[in-house]
Design an enzyme around this catalytic site. Structure first.
Site: not given
Ligand code: PMP
Length: 405
Positions: A122, A199, A202, A225, A363
């Site tokens: 991302h 990261d 997600q 999220k 993104c």
């Protein structure tokens, strides 16, 4: 696990109608909806004990501080971090990555050093490193991906060298839903003495994440999220790193002693929490994590796998629909395009049917460039979605195709 009717009843927004049709929310990758308990928690903060944290000796401030620190403990336990000192609240994954890129860069990066990221990242896990490289005279190296969208591990091993100072990779690609081989990536980096930032924006909401098992050095995610409020996020860092890194923002609460001649910094994690923090958000995030634990994270993962399998089967049976990211290692996200139909047209028509999908580059422009496209339609599902909704999406897509044929 609770049955689906009761789960859906926990999320008031799922009763919404769009253009007179029941909302079918397939944009969970962008942000998730909030269960009533999270909404109530945030409302309760403002209704019953709103006061600035770590500041006052009065009862309300004590209560707010206590709840904020309880939320930190919930986060620690949820990702299985060793210590509460290793959990820093931020405003989101983006700000967590920027914090590491700035502080790590200041402390450890010199001219000619290298940072490795992957082609699946991302923008939030690309641009902060580019900015850091520019500031410090370092170079960004990128692990390539294959036609399925999977990163090519062999190429990664070749990139790792004595010049590498940090590896930053996604747990899961937001654009394609592909799960990265995080453990292998970390093991290889560590054998070269290189720390790794993961990261988890997600990844954290789709099953069990254990930062100790990963042995990652930094882990970041966003509250919004994972069914929590917006404007709150987490930066996990191993204590040995956080202790070494300089703060990236100065202000109230992150200091121990301030004089015009010299300021000393507060202990961890407060050294990285300058100014008034989003304590209602943190407390709300704590409730969101409790909610997921009450459903059972293994149950969530199993249910989402069922949805992914059904949707993959249903959508790949539609002629003229092409799925990007054919990997078997995926979360419940499908990125696709229809032959000769622009993704915005598909998204707009689906919206008229009450179906919320994301369209565009997500993104993650380099991913789109890799496949020579300018975007996809992304249906990102989660445990409150249903097989009926997937069927409705399938019928909606067939309608789009027939309108353009
Ligand atoms: N990383 C990934 C993989 C993401 O999907 C996102 C959000 N789409 C981010 C980072 C940034 O998250 P936020 O905008 O909440 O800071």
């Amino acid at each position: 696990m609770k049955d689906i009717t009761h789960i859906r009843a926990d999320f008031p927004i799922l009763k919404t109608k769009v253009y007179g049709k029941p909302l079918v929310y397939f944009d969970n990758g962008a942000t998730t909806q909030k269960p009533q308990c999270v909404i109530d928690t945030v409302s309760d903060v403002f209704t019953s004990y709103n006061a600035n944290i770590h500041r006052g000796i009065h009862s309300l401030s004590d209560k707010a501080s206590e709840e904020y620190e309880k939320a930190r403990e919930k986060v620690r336990s949820f990702i299985n971090a060793g210590k509460r000192e290793e959990i820093v609240f931020t405003s989101g994954a983006t700000s967590s990555i920027n914090a590491v890129a700035f502080s790590f860069g200041e402390r450890f990066i010199e001219n000619g050093d290298e940072i490795i990221i992957s082609h699946l990242e991302h923008h939030a896990n690309i641009v902060p490193w580019q900015m850091m490289c520019e500031r410090r005279g370092a170079k960004l190296k990128v692990i390539p991906i294959n036609d399925n969208g999977e990163i090519i591990l062999g190429e990664y091993y070749k990139l790792l060298s004595f010049k590498t100072k940090l590896v930053a990779i996604a747990q899961v690609s937001n654009a394609l839903g592909i799960i990265l081989p995080v453990k292998e990536i970390i093991e290889a980096a560590h054998s070269a003495n290189v720390p790794v930032l993961v990261d988890g924006a997600q990844g954290v909401q789709h099953g069990v994440t254990d930062v100790c098992a990963f042995d990652c050095d930094f882990y970041v995610f966003s509250g919004h999220k994972i069914y929590g409020p917006t404007g709150i996020g987490v930066l996990y860092g191993k204590e040995k790193w956080l202790a070494e890194l300089p703060p990236y923002q100065g202000g109230g609460d992150m200091v121990e002693n301030v004089t015009f001649e010299k300021t000393t910094y507060n202990e961890l994690p407060f050294k990285f929490e300058a100014g008034t923090m989003n304590f209602p958000g943190a407390i709300g995030l704590g409730t969101a994590l409790d909610y997921l634990l009450s459903l059972g994270r293994e149950n969530i993962a199993a249910r989402e796998k069922e949805l992914l399998d059904y949707a993959t089967n249903r959508l790949s049976g539609i002629e003229g629909l092409h799925i990007y990211g054919g990997s078997p290692f995926k979360i419940s996200t499908i990125s696709f395009l229809l032959n000769n139909i622009h993704q915005y047209d598909t998204g707009m028509i689906l919206d008229k049917l009450g179906i919320a999908v994301r369209t565009g580059t997500h993104c993650a422009q380099p991913v789109m460039d890799r496949f020579g496209i300018d975007g996809t339609v992304r249906a990102s599902m989660c445990f409150y979605n249903t097989i009926e909704e997937i069927e409705y999406l399938g019928t909606g897509i067939e309608k789009v195709i027939s309108m353009f044929s």
